[in-house]
Write a protein that holds these residues in place. Structure first.
Motif, PDB file in Angstrom:
ATOM      1  N   ALA A 151      36.285  48.947  35.465  1.00 45.57           N
ATOM      2  CA  ALA A 151      35.070  48.495  36.153  1.00 45.57           C
ATOM      3  C   ALA A 151      34.070  49.626  36.322  1.00 45.57           C
ATOM      4  CB  ALA A 151      35.418  47.878  37.507  1.00 45.57           C
TER       5      ALA A 151
ATOM      6  N   TRP B 134      27.306  44.421  38.430  1.00 43.66           N
ATOM      7  CA  TRP B 134      28.290  43.534  39.038  1.00 43.66           C
ATOM      8  C   TRP B 134      27.668  42.220  39.504  1.00 43.66           C
ATOM      9  CZ3 TRP B 134      26.950  48.351  40.883  1.00 43.66           C
ATOM     10  CH2 TRP B 134      26.076  48.373  41.975  1.00 43.66           C
TER      11      TRP B 134
ATOM     12  N   VAL C 238      32.448  40.444  35.012  1.00 39.98           N
ATOM     13  CA  VAL C 238      33.908  40.298  35.092  1.00 39.98           C
ATOM     14  C   VAL C 238      34.513  40.222  33.692  1.00 39.98           C
ATOM     15  CG1 VAL C 238      35.771  38.764  35.845  1.00 39.98           C
ATOM     16  CG2 VAL C 238      33.910  39.331  37.411  1.00 39.98           C
TER      17      VAL C 238
ATOM     18  N   THR D  18      40.723  42.779  39.219  1.00 40.04           N
ATOM     19  CA  THR D  18      39.529  42.043  38.801  1.00 40.04           C
ATOM     20  C   THR D  18      39.538  40.649  39.421  1.00 40.04           C
ATOM     21  OG1 THR D  18      39.569  43.339  36.774  1.00 40.04           O
ATOM     22  CG2 THR D  18      38.121  41.420  36.802  1.00 40.04           C
ATOM     23  N   HIS D  19      40.712  40.073  39.549  1.00 38.28           N
ATOM     24  CA  HIS D  19      40.837  38.790  40.263  1.00 38.28           C
ATOM     25  C   HIS D  19      40.407  38.964  41.724  1.00 38.28           C
ATOM     26  CE1 HIS D  19      42.837  35.623  42.565  1.00 38.28           C
ATOM     27  NE2 HIS D  19      42.620  34.882  41.488  1.00 38.28           N
TER      28      HIS D  19
ATOM     29  N   THR E 193      36.656  38.980  41.893  1.00 40.52           N
ATOM     30  CA  THR E 193      36.013  37.659  41.822  1.00 40.52           C
ATOM     31  C   THR E 193      36.144  36.932  43.157  1.00 40.52           C
ATOM     32  OG1 THR E 193      37.963  36.522  40.923  1.00 40.52           O
ATOM     33  CG2 THR E 193      36.390  37.409  39.331  1.00 40.52           C
TER      34      THR E 193
ATOM     35  N   ALA F 193      37.246  32.520  39.181  1.00 47.21           N
ATOM     36  CA  ALA F 193      37.818  33.410  38.165  1.00 47.21           C
ATOM     37  C   ALA F 193      37.549  32.818  36.793  1.00 47.21           C
ATOM     38  CB  ALA F 193      39.313  33.577  38.397  1.00 47.21           C
TER      39      ALA F 193
ATOM     40  N   LEU G  68      39.725  35.899  32.409  1.00 48.47           N
ATOM     41  CA  LEU G  68      40.508  36.635  33.402  1.00 48.47           C
ATOM     42  C   LEU G  68      41.840  35.938  33.655  1.00 48.47           C
ATOM     43  CD1 LEU G  68      41.026  38.768  35.561  1.00 48.47           C
ATOM     44  CD2 LEU G  68      39.607  37.418  37.124  1.00 48.47           C
TER      45      LEU G  68
END
Length: 184
Positions: free
Chosen positions: A33, A49, A55, A86-87, A90, A97, A101
């Protein structure tokens, strides 16, 4: 190869810990990220972002780094975050999601890409903003809780890395890896 994840709230000291682990000879895979944010900011996007594609870009880079780093000689690797982080992002951003992902989380779960023990670096009592990290300390505490919930939801066991001296935190991680690898 055993792959361990290091995660926690923004500003908790993960980068400092990882630098020390690298200096101690550990094979570390950098956070995706932050790399995506830096690349997009350099291209003129001040808040990448905020875009829906962010994402997906992070997931793509995480997957490529994991696949590219697989054939290394080291017996284990330490990843600065994972698709489960990353989940959590979100969830924090109150976005659904994306399918890419969810597919990546299915892959890492099915193929047991990462060890079930995740090093969870706890906050250090403050959070310094940066160009890539524009979050208050109070917001980082919410994000920390969401990370914890996400990892537990996907079946990972958290190894607590409490606030404290960097050398002690690094030693805790190194000693735990040695124990888990059967070398201690």
């Amino acid at each position: 190869m055993k792959r361990y994840i290091l995660t926690g709230a923004p500003g908790a000291g993960k980068t400092t810990i990882l630098r020390r682990l690298t200096a101690a000879g550990f094979d570390v895979v950098d956070e995706a990220a932050t790399a995506v944010i830096a690349r997009e900011q350099a291209a003129g996007d001040a808040e990448p972002w905020a875009r829906p594609a962010f994402v997906e870009q992070v997931v793509d880079l995480q997957r490529r780094r994991q696949l590219r780093s697989a054939p290394r000689h080291a017996p284990h690797q330490i990843y600065d975050r994972s698709p489960v982080c990353t989940h959590a992002l979100t969830t924090y951003l109150d976005r659904p999601a994306p399918a890419v992902l969810l597919a990546e989380i299915d892959r890492i779960t099915r193929d047991r890409i990462y060890e079930p023990q995740v090093f969870f670096v706890r906050n250090i009592g403050f959070c310094e903003p940066t160009d890539a990290r524009r979050i208050s300390f109070q917001e980082s505490l919410v994000f920390e809780r969401i990370h914890e919930e996400s990892y537990r939801r996907f079946g990972y066991d958290l190894v607590e890395v409490p606030a404290g001296d960097v050398a002690d935190r690094v030693a805790l991680i190194a000693d735990t890896i040695a124990r888990l690898d059967g070398r201690a």
